[in-house]
Design a protein around this motif. Structure first.
Motif, PDB file in Angstrom:
ATOM      1  N   LEU A   3       0.835  -1.190   0.000  1.00 31.27           N
ATOM      2  CA  LEU A   3       0.000   0.000   0.000  1.00 31.27           C
ATOM      3  C   LEU A   3       0.874   1.245   0.000  1.00 31.27           C
ATOM      4  O   LEU A   3       1.913   1.288   0.670  1.00 31.27           O
ATOM      5  CB  LEU A   3      -0.911   0.019   1.230  1.00 31.27           C
ATOM      6  N   VAL A   4       0.414   2.271  -0.727  1.00 27.86           N
ATOM      7  CA  VAL A   4       1.125   3.548  -0.722  1.00 27.86           C
ATOM      8  C   VAL A   4       1.211   4.043   0.722  1.00 27.86           C
ATOM      9  O   VAL A   4       0.264   3.896   1.499  1.00 27.86           O
ATOM     10  CB  VAL A   4       0.402   4.563  -1.628  1.00 27.86           C
ATOM     11  N   GLN A   5       2.343   4.604   1.094  1.00 27.08           N
ATOM     12  CA  GLN A   5       2.633   5.156   2.421  1.00 27.08           C
ATOM     13  C   GLN A   5       2.801   4.097   3.509  1.00 27.08           C
ATOM     14  O   GLN A   5       2.885   4.431   4.680  1.00 27.08           O
ATOM     15  CB  GLN A   5       1.550   6.170   2.861  1.00 27.08           C
ATOM     16  N   SER A   6       2.851   2.803   3.146  1.00 28.26           N
ATOM     17  CA  SER A   6       3.104   1.760   4.151  1.00 28.26           C
ATOM     18  C   SER A   6       4.505   1.180   3.913  1.00 28.26           C
ATOM     19  O   SER A   6       5.120   1.418   2.884  1.00 28.26           O
ATOM     20  CB  SER A   6       2.053   0.658   4.068  1.00 28.26           C
ATOM     21  N   ILE A   7       4.981   0.443   4.892  1.00 26.09           N
ATOM     22  CA  ILE A   7       6.289  -0.216   4.746  1.00 26.09           C
ATOM     23  C   ILE A   7       6.166  -1.294   3.676  1.00 26.09           C
ATOM     24  O   ILE A   7       5.259  -2.130   3.726  1.00 26.09           O
ATOM     25  CB  ILE A   7       6.751  -0.843   6.078  1.00 26.09           C
ATOM     26  N   ILE A   8       7.052  -1.256   2.718  1.00 24.38           N
ATOM     27  CA  ILE A   8       7.099  -2.273   1.662  1.00 24.38           C
ATOM     28  C   ILE A   8       8.260  -3.202   1.993  1.00 24.38           C
ATOM     29  O   ILE A   8       9.390  -2.748   2.210  1.00 24.38           O
ATOM     30  CB  ILE A   8       7.341  -1.651   0.272  1.00 24.38           C
ATOM     31  N   GLU A   9       8.006  -4.507   2.048  1.00 27.47           N
ATOM     32  CA  GLU A   9       9.063  -5.476   2.334  1.00 27.47           C
ATOM     33  C   GLU A   9       9.124  -6.519   1.230  1.00 27.47           C
ATOM     34  O   GLU A   9       8.108  -7.065   0.832  1.00 27.47           O
ATOM     35  CB  GLU A   9       8.826  -6.171   3.677  1.00 27.47           C
ATOM     36  N   PHE A  50      16.028   2.822   0.830  1.00 27.48           N
ATOM     37  CA  PHE A  50      15.921   1.373   0.985  1.00 27.48           C
ATOM     38  C   PHE A  50      16.730   0.930   2.189  1.00 27.48           C
ATOM     39  O   PHE A  50      17.815   1.445   2.447  1.00 27.48           O
ATOM     40  CB  PHE A  50      16.447   0.641  -0.257  1.00 27.48           C
ATOM     41  N   CYS A  51      16.210  -0.031   2.925  1.00 26.97           N
ATOM     42  CA  CYS A  51      16.922  -0.603   4.071  1.00 26.97           C
ATOM     43  C   CYS A  51      17.067  -2.105   3.840  1.00 26.97           C
ATOM     44  O   CYS A  51      16.135  -2.758   3.363  1.00 26.97           O
ATOM     45  CB  CYS A  51      16.144  -0.373   5.364  1.00 26.97           C
ATOM     46  N   LEU A  52      18.217  -2.633   4.198  1.00 26.70           N
ATOM     47  CA  LEU A  52      18.459  -4.074   4.095  1.00 26.70           C
ATOM     48  C   LEU A  52      18.616  -4.653   5.486  1.00 26.70           C
ATOM     49  O   LEU A  52      19.234  -4.036   6.365  1.00 26.70           O
ATOM     50  CB  LEU A  52      19.727  -4.348   3.285  1.00 26.70           C
ATOM     51  N   PRO A  63      10.502   2.411   4.094  1.00 28.63           N
ATOM     52  CA  PRO A  63       9.548   2.776   5.129  1.00 28.63           C
ATOM     53  C   PRO A  63       8.216   3.313   4.611  1.00 28.63           C
ATOM     54  O   PRO A  63       7.196   3.096   5.246  1.00 28.63           O
ATOM     55  CB  PRO A  63      10.281   3.833   5.949  1.00 28.63           C
ATOM     56  N   GLU A  64       8.198   3.995   3.483  1.00 32.18           N
ATOM     57  CA  GLU A  64       6.950   4.528   2.952  1.00 32.18           C
ATOM     58  C   GLU A  64       6.863   4.242   1.465  1.00 32.18           C
ATOM     59  O   GLU A  64       7.531   4.891   0.661  1.00 32.18           O
ATOM     60  CB  GLU A  64       6.867   6.046   3.177  1.00 32.18           C
ATOM     61  N   SER A 111       6.660   5.404  -7.210  1.00 29.01           N
ATOM     62  CA  SER A 111       7.968   5.269  -7.875  1.00 29.01           C
ATOM     63  C   SER A 111       8.687   3.975  -7.479  1.00 29.01           C
ATOM     64  O   SER A 111       9.654   3.583  -8.118  1.00 29.01           O
ATOM     65  CB  SER A 111       8.858   6.478  -7.558  1.00 29.01           C
ATOM     66  N   ASP A 112       8.209   3.316  -6.434  1.00 26.38           N
ATOM     67  CA  ASP A 112       8.811   2.037  -6.019  1.00 26.38           C
ATOM     68  C   ASP A 112       8.319   0.867  -6.869  1.00 26.38           C
ATOM     69  O   ASP A 112       8.861  -0.234  -6.785  1.00 26.38           O
ATOM     70  CB  ASP A 112       8.509   1.747  -4.542  1.00 26.38           C
ATOM     71  N   CYS A 113       7.285   1.095  -7.672  1.00 27.83           N
ATOM     72  CA  CYS A 113       6.793   0.032  -8.543  1.00 27.83           C
ATOM     73  C   CYS A 113       7.880  -0.373  -9.528  1.00 27.83           C
ATOM     74  O   CYS A 113       8.717   0.439  -9.914  1.00 27.83           O
ATOM     75  CB  CYS A 113       5.571   0.504  -9.330  1.00 27.83           C
ATOM     76  N   GLY A 114       7.877  -1.635  -9.925  1.00 28.67           N
ATOM     77  CA  GLY A 114       8.831  -2.101 -10.920  1.00 28.67           C
ATOM     78  C   GLY A 114       9.309  -3.505 -10.626  1.00 28.67           C
ATOM     79  O   GLY A 114       8.814  -4.185  -9.727  1.00 28.67           O
TER      80      GLY A 114
END
Length: 164
Positions: free
Chosen positions: A83-89, A117-119, A129-130, A134-137
């Motif tokens: 979801l937009v504005q949620s943590i993506i893992e 990005f965090c690893l 985190p949000e 633009s994170d799509c792909g």
């Protein structure tokens, strides 16, 4: 005609108790013509330091380190919280083989520096985190060890707002 190999009973693992009949005996072949040994059906549990006594003189013992590696399996990659504005893992998991290196890519290129990005410590989890459009792909996880590398990819869609 090549000389026939003969069985060798005196090859033992250095860190194990020496027994008259070692479990490796049935899998070791000695080639007297060149002094080489062949260990058949090698497995990871065979890792260790091996010694061979030459002419029954312990001071002439030769030792060698054997390291058996399994190829890494193709990684399994999946995601949660899209979801937009949620943590993506994104998760990268390997079922077999020792992994020496993990590299994450987006669109076949290194991760963009401008994104946060965090690893995880073991590099198997990539998060931001949000989540943004633009994170799509396409994201890929590349895993490797000394003998092989494998890669898997996933197309990340955030809340159905991505266009490729």
């Amino acid at each position: 005609m090549a000389p026939r190999p003969t069985s060798l009973c005196s090859t033992t693992k250095v860190h194990q108790i020496q027994l008259p009949m070692h479990p490796l005996e049935a899998r070791v072949i000695f080639y007297p013509a060149n002094g080489s040994l062949l260990l058949e059906n090698v497995q990871e549990t065979d890792n260790g330091i091996y010694g061979a006594v030459i002419n029954m003189v312990e001071s002439e013992a030769r030792r060698t380190l054997l390291e058996v590696l399994k190829p890494v399996s193709r990684p399994r990659i999946w995601s949660i919280s899209l979801l937009v504005q949620s943590i993506i893992e994104l998760f990268c998991d390997v079922s077999e083989g020792r992994v020496d290196t993990i590299v994450w890519k987006k669109g076949g290129k290194p991760l963009p520096q401008e994104r946060d990005f965090c690893l995880s410590k073991n590099l198997r989890i990539l998060n931001t985190p949000e989540g943004q459009k633009s994170d799509c792909g396409s994201y890929s996880c590349n895993v490797s060890n000394e003998i092989i590398w494998q890669e898997s990819s996933v197309n990340l869609t955030i809340a159905g707002n991505c266009f490729y």
